[in-house]
Write a protein that holds these residues in place. Structure first.
Motif, PDB file in Angstrom:
ATOM      1  N   GLN A  83       0.816  -1.218   0.000  1.00 15.85           N
ATOM      2  CA  GLN A  83       0.000   0.000   0.000  1.00 15.85           C
ATOM      3  C   GLN A  83       0.850   1.270   0.000  1.00 15.85           C
ATOM      4  O   GLN A  83       0.312   2.371  -0.047  1.00 15.85           O
ATOM      5  N   GLY A  84       2.168   1.114   0.075  1.00 14.64           N
ATOM      6  CA  GLY A  84       3.063   2.266   0.045  1.00 14.64           C
ATOM      7  C   GLY A  84       3.249   2.949   1.386  1.00 14.64           C
ATOM      8  O   GLY A  84       3.810   4.045   1.454  1.00 14.64           O
ATOM      9  N   ILE A  85       2.800   2.320   2.440  1.00 22.24           N
ATOM     10  CA  ILE A  85       2.945   2.915   3.768  1.00 22.24           C
ATOM     11  C   ILE A  85       4.369   2.767   4.272  1.00 22.24           C
ATOM     12  O   ILE A  85       4.917   3.690   4.868  1.00 22.24           O
ATOM     13  N   VAL A  86       4.965   1.624   4.037  1.00 17.21           N
ATOM     14  CA  VAL A  86       6.380   1.426   4.365  1.00 17.21           C
ATOM     15  C   VAL A  86       7.133   1.107   3.081  1.00 17.21           C
ATOM     16  O   VAL A  86       6.562   0.540   2.135  1.00 17.21           O
ATOM     17  N   SER A  87       8.383   1.488   3.060  1.00 19.94           N
ATOM     18  CA  SER A  87       9.224   1.259   1.876  1.00 19.94           C
ATOM     19  C   SER A  87      10.606   0.789   2.323  1.00 19.94           C
ATOM     20  O   SER A  87      11.567   1.565   2.319  1.00 19.94           O
ATOM     21  N   PRO A  88      10.701  -0.468   2.714  1.00 21.68           N
ATOM     22  CA  PRO A  88      11.981  -0.940   3.231  1.00 21.68           C
ATOM     23  C   PRO A  88      13.053  -1.023   2.140  1.00 21.68           C
ATOM     24  O   PRO A  88      12.747  -1.213   0.961  1.00 21.68           O
ATOM     25  N   ALA A  89      14.281  -0.872   2.588  1.00 23.57           N
ATOM     26  CA  ALA A  89      15.412  -1.103   1.692  1.00 23.57           C
ATOM     27  C   ALA A  89      15.566  -2.614   1.542  1.00 23.57           C
ATOM     28  O   ALA A  89      14.978  -3.392   2.293  1.00 23.57           O
ATOM     29  N   ARG A  90      16.351  -3.014   0.572  1.00 23.83           N
ATOM     30  CA  ARG A  90      16.582  -4.451   0.354  1.00 23.83           C
ATOM     31  C   ARG A  90      18.056  -4.755   0.484  1.00 23.83           C
ATOM     32  O   ARG A  90      18.906  -4.016  -0.002  1.00 23.83           O
ATOM     33  N   GLU A  91      18.327  -5.840   1.170  1.00 23.85           N
ATOM     34  CA  GLU A  91      19.671  -6.433   1.182  1.00 23.85           C
ATOM     35  C   GLU A  91      19.476  -7.854   0.686  1.00 23.85           C
ATOM     36  O   GLU A  91      19.093  -8.732   1.453  1.00 23.85           O
ATOM     37  N   GLY A  92      19.689  -8.042  -0.597  1.00 25.05           N
ATOM     38  CA  GLY A  92      19.375  -9.328  -1.207  1.00 25.05           C
ATOM     39  C   GLY A  92      17.865  -9.506  -1.181  1.00 25.05           C
ATOM     40  O   GLY A  92      17.122  -8.677  -1.668  1.00 25.05           O
ATOM     41  N   ARG A  93      17.422 -10.586  -0.553  1.00 26.57           N
ATOM     42  CA  ARG A  93      15.989 -10.853  -0.448  1.00 26.57           C
ATOM     43  C   ARG A  93      15.383 -10.301   0.843  1.00 26.57           C
ATOM     44  O   ARG A  93      14.186 -10.364   1.051  1.00 26.57           O
ATOM     45  N   ASN A  94      16.234  -9.789   1.718  1.00 29.85           N
ATOM     46  CA  ASN A  94      15.765  -9.308   3.026  1.00 29.85           C
ATOM     47  C   ASN A  94      15.294  -7.859   2.965  1.00 29.85           C
ATOM     48  O   ASN A  94      15.917  -7.020   2.323  1.00 29.85           O
ATOM     49  N   ARG A  95      14.215  -7.601   3.666  1.00 34.83           N
ATOM     50  CA  ARG A  95      13.711  -6.233   3.818  1.00 34.83           C
ATOM     51  C   ARG A  95      14.371  -5.621   5.046  1.00 34.83           C
ATOM     52  O   ARG A  95      14.386  -6.237   6.111  1.00 34.83           O
ATOM     53  N   ILE A  96      14.841  -4.392   4.893  1.00 37.42           N
ATOM     54  CA  ILE A  96      15.456  -3.675   6.002  1.00 37.42           C
ATOM     55  C   ILE A  96      14.634  -2.402   6.233  1.00 37.42           C
ATOM     56  O   ILE A  96      14.557  -1.536   5.370  1.00 37.42           O
ATOM     57  N   PHE A  97      14.028  -2.320   7.400  1.00 35.80           N
ATOM     58  CA  PHE A  97      13.154  -1.208   7.736  1.00 35.80           C
ATOM     59  C   PHE A  97      13.904  -0.191   8.583  1.00 35.80           C
ATOM     60  O   PHE A  97      14.574  -0.552   9.549  1.00 35.80           O
ATOM     61  N   GLY A  98      13.761   1.072   8.223  1.00 36.12           N
ATOM     62  CA  GLY A  98      14.388   2.150   8.964  1.00 36.12           C
ATOM     63  C   GLY A  98      13.414   2.802   9.925  1.00 36.12           C
ATOM     64  O   GLY A  98      12.237   2.411  10.015  1.00 36.12           O
ATOM     65  N   PRO A  99      13.882   3.831  10.640  1.00 38.89           N
ATOM     66  CA  PRO A  99      13.020   4.521  11.608  1.00 38.89           C
ATOM     67  C   PRO A  99      11.746   5.090  10.982  1.00 38.89           C
ATOM     68  O   PRO A  99      10.677   5.041  11.590  1.00 38.89           O
ATOM     69  N   ARG A 100      11.846   5.633   9.768  1.00 36.19           N
ATOM     70  CA  ARG A 100      10.661   6.184   9.103  1.00 36.19           C
ATOM     71  C   ARG A 100       9.628   5.084   8.865  1.00 36.19           C
ATOM     72  O   ARG A 100       8.428   5.270   9.110  1.00 36.19           O
ATOM     73  N   ASP A 101      10.080   3.917   8.387  1.00 34.00           N
ATOM     74  CA  ASP A 101       9.171   2.791   8.153  1.00 34.00           C
ATOM     75  C   ASP A 101       8.514   2.345   9.456  1.00 34.00           C
ATOM     76  O   ASP A 101       7.315   2.075   9.490  1.00 34.00           O
ATOM     77  N   ARG A 102       9.317   2.262  10.511  1.00 33.39           N
ATOM     78  CA  ARG A 102       8.805   1.819  11.808  1.00 33.39           C
ATOM     79  C   ARG A 102       7.719   2.777  12.302  1.00 33.39           C
ATOM     80  O   ARG A 102       6.663   2.349  12.770  1.00 33.39           O
ATOM     81  N   THR A 103       7.967   4.063  12.190  1.00 36.55           N
ATOM     82  CA  THR A 103       6.994   5.060  12.630  1.00 36.55           C
ATOM     83  C   THR A 103       5.726   4.992  11.791  1.00 36.55           C
ATOM     84  O   THR A 103       4.608   5.035  12.317  1.00 36.55           O
ATOM     85  N   ARG A 104       5.883   4.874  10.480  1.00 36.30           N
ATOM     86  CA  ARG A 104       4.720   4.807   9.590  1.00 36.30           C
ATOM     87  C   ARG A 104       3.899   3.544   9.872  1.00 36.30           C
ATOM     88  O   ARG A 104       2.668   3.582   9.870  1.00 36.30           O
ATOM     89  N   LEU A 105       4.566   2.431  10.133  1.00 46.40           N
ATOM     90  CA  LEU A 105       3.867   1.196  10.479  1.00 46.40           C
ATOM     91  C   LEU A 105       3.110   1.371  11.791  1.00 46.40           C
ATOM     92  O   LEU A 105       1.941   0.979  11.912  1.00 46.40           O
ATOM     93  N   LYS A 106       3.757   1.980  12.761  1.00 47.72           N
ATOM     94  CA  LYS A 106       3.120   2.220  14.057  1.00 47.72           C
ATOM     95  C   LYS A 106       1.870   3.080  13.888  1.00 47.72           C
ATOM     96  O   LYS A 106       0.817   2.786  14.464  1.00 47.72           O
ATOM     97  N   LEU A 107       1.953   4.134  13.094  1.00 48.68           N
ATOM     98  CA  LEU A 107       0.802   4.999  12.842  1.00 48.68           C
ATOM     99  C   LEU A 107      -0.306   4.252  12.099  1.00 48.68           C
ATOM    100  O   LEU A 107      -1.491   4.423  12.400  1.00 48.68           O
ATOM    101  N   ALA A 108       0.074   3.419  11.141  1.00 47.02           N
ATOM    102  CA  ALA A 108      -0.921   2.652  10.382  1.00 47.02           C
ATOM    103  C   ALA A 108      -1.666   1.681  11.298  1.00 47.02           C
ATOM    104  O   ALA A 108      -2.899   1.570  11.227  1.00 47.02           O
ATOM    105  N   LEU A 109      -0.945   1.002  12.155  1.00 46.27           N
ATOM    106  CA  LEU A 109      -1.575   0.046  13.062  1.00 46.27           C
ATOM    107  C   LEU A 109      -2.457   0.760  14.081  1.00 46.27           C
ATOM    108  O   LEU A 109      -3.535   0.272  14.433  1.00 46.27           O
ATOM    109  N   ARG A 110      -2.027   1.929  14.525  1.00 50.14           N
ATOM    110  CA  ARG A 110      -2.853   2.717  15.445  1.00 50.14           C
ATOM    111  C   ARG A 110      -4.138   3.151  14.745  1.00 50.14           C
ATOM    112  O   ARG A 110      -5.221   3.065  15.317  1.00 50.14           O
ATOM    113  N   GLY A 111      -4.015   3.616  13.508  1.00 53.43           N
ATOM    114  CA  GLY A 111      -5.197   4.014  12.740  1.00 53.43           C
ATOM    115  C   GLY A 111      -6.148   2.854  12.544  1.00 53.43           C
ATOM    116  O   GLY A 111      -7.369   3.001  12.636  1.00 53.43           O
TER     117      GLY A 111
END
Length: 127
Positions: free
Chosen positions: A28-56
């Motif tokens: 949905q474009g709420i988080v945009s993790p970086a990629r290291e190979g096949r792994n998703r790496i989430f930064g502080p912005r992603d974590r905050t956006r996820l937290k806000l989405a779950l709260r909503g």
């Protein structure tokens, strides 16, 4: 992971959701993790956006409302237009919840009436 990055599993555990939920928010474009190979790496912005989405979501907001609020978070955050828009979303959501509460109260009253009638009928049959 560094202290300021998280894997999908770490975020899933922290927020008590499934990795699939996080992937949904990524789609949905709420988080945009970086990629290291096949792994998703989430930064502080992603974590905050996820937290806000779950709260909503817990508040019962629609996905479009959640996106609007999150996008406001990414902006300056204190402009008059943003604050008024946020107040409008909250007012609409409050009105919806208050109507739902009235509907629930009406339904509970009707159930109480039906229960009383059933008990009266049972008492008549037993006498």
């Amino acid at each position: 992971m560094s202290p300021s990055t998280w894997t999908i599993s770490e975020l899933a555990r922290e927020f008590d959701v499934t990795p699939r939920t996080i992937r949904f928010y990524e789609d949905q474009g709420i988080v945009s993790p970086a990629r290291e190979g096949r792994n998703r790496i989430f930064g502080p912005r992603d974590r905050t956006r996820l937290k806000l989405a779950l709260r909503g979501k817990r508040l019962g907001l629609q996905l479009s409302e959640i996106l609007t609020l999150i996008d406001m978070y990414d902006g300056p955050g204190d402009t008059e237009v943003q604050l008024r828009q946020y107040l409008a979303v909250l007012a609409q959501h409050r009105a919806t919840l208050e109507q739902q509460r009235r509907d629930i109260e009406d339904t509970l009253q009707e159930i109480a009436v039906q229960e009383r009638q059933c008990r009266e009928l049972l008492a008549q049959q037993q006498s």
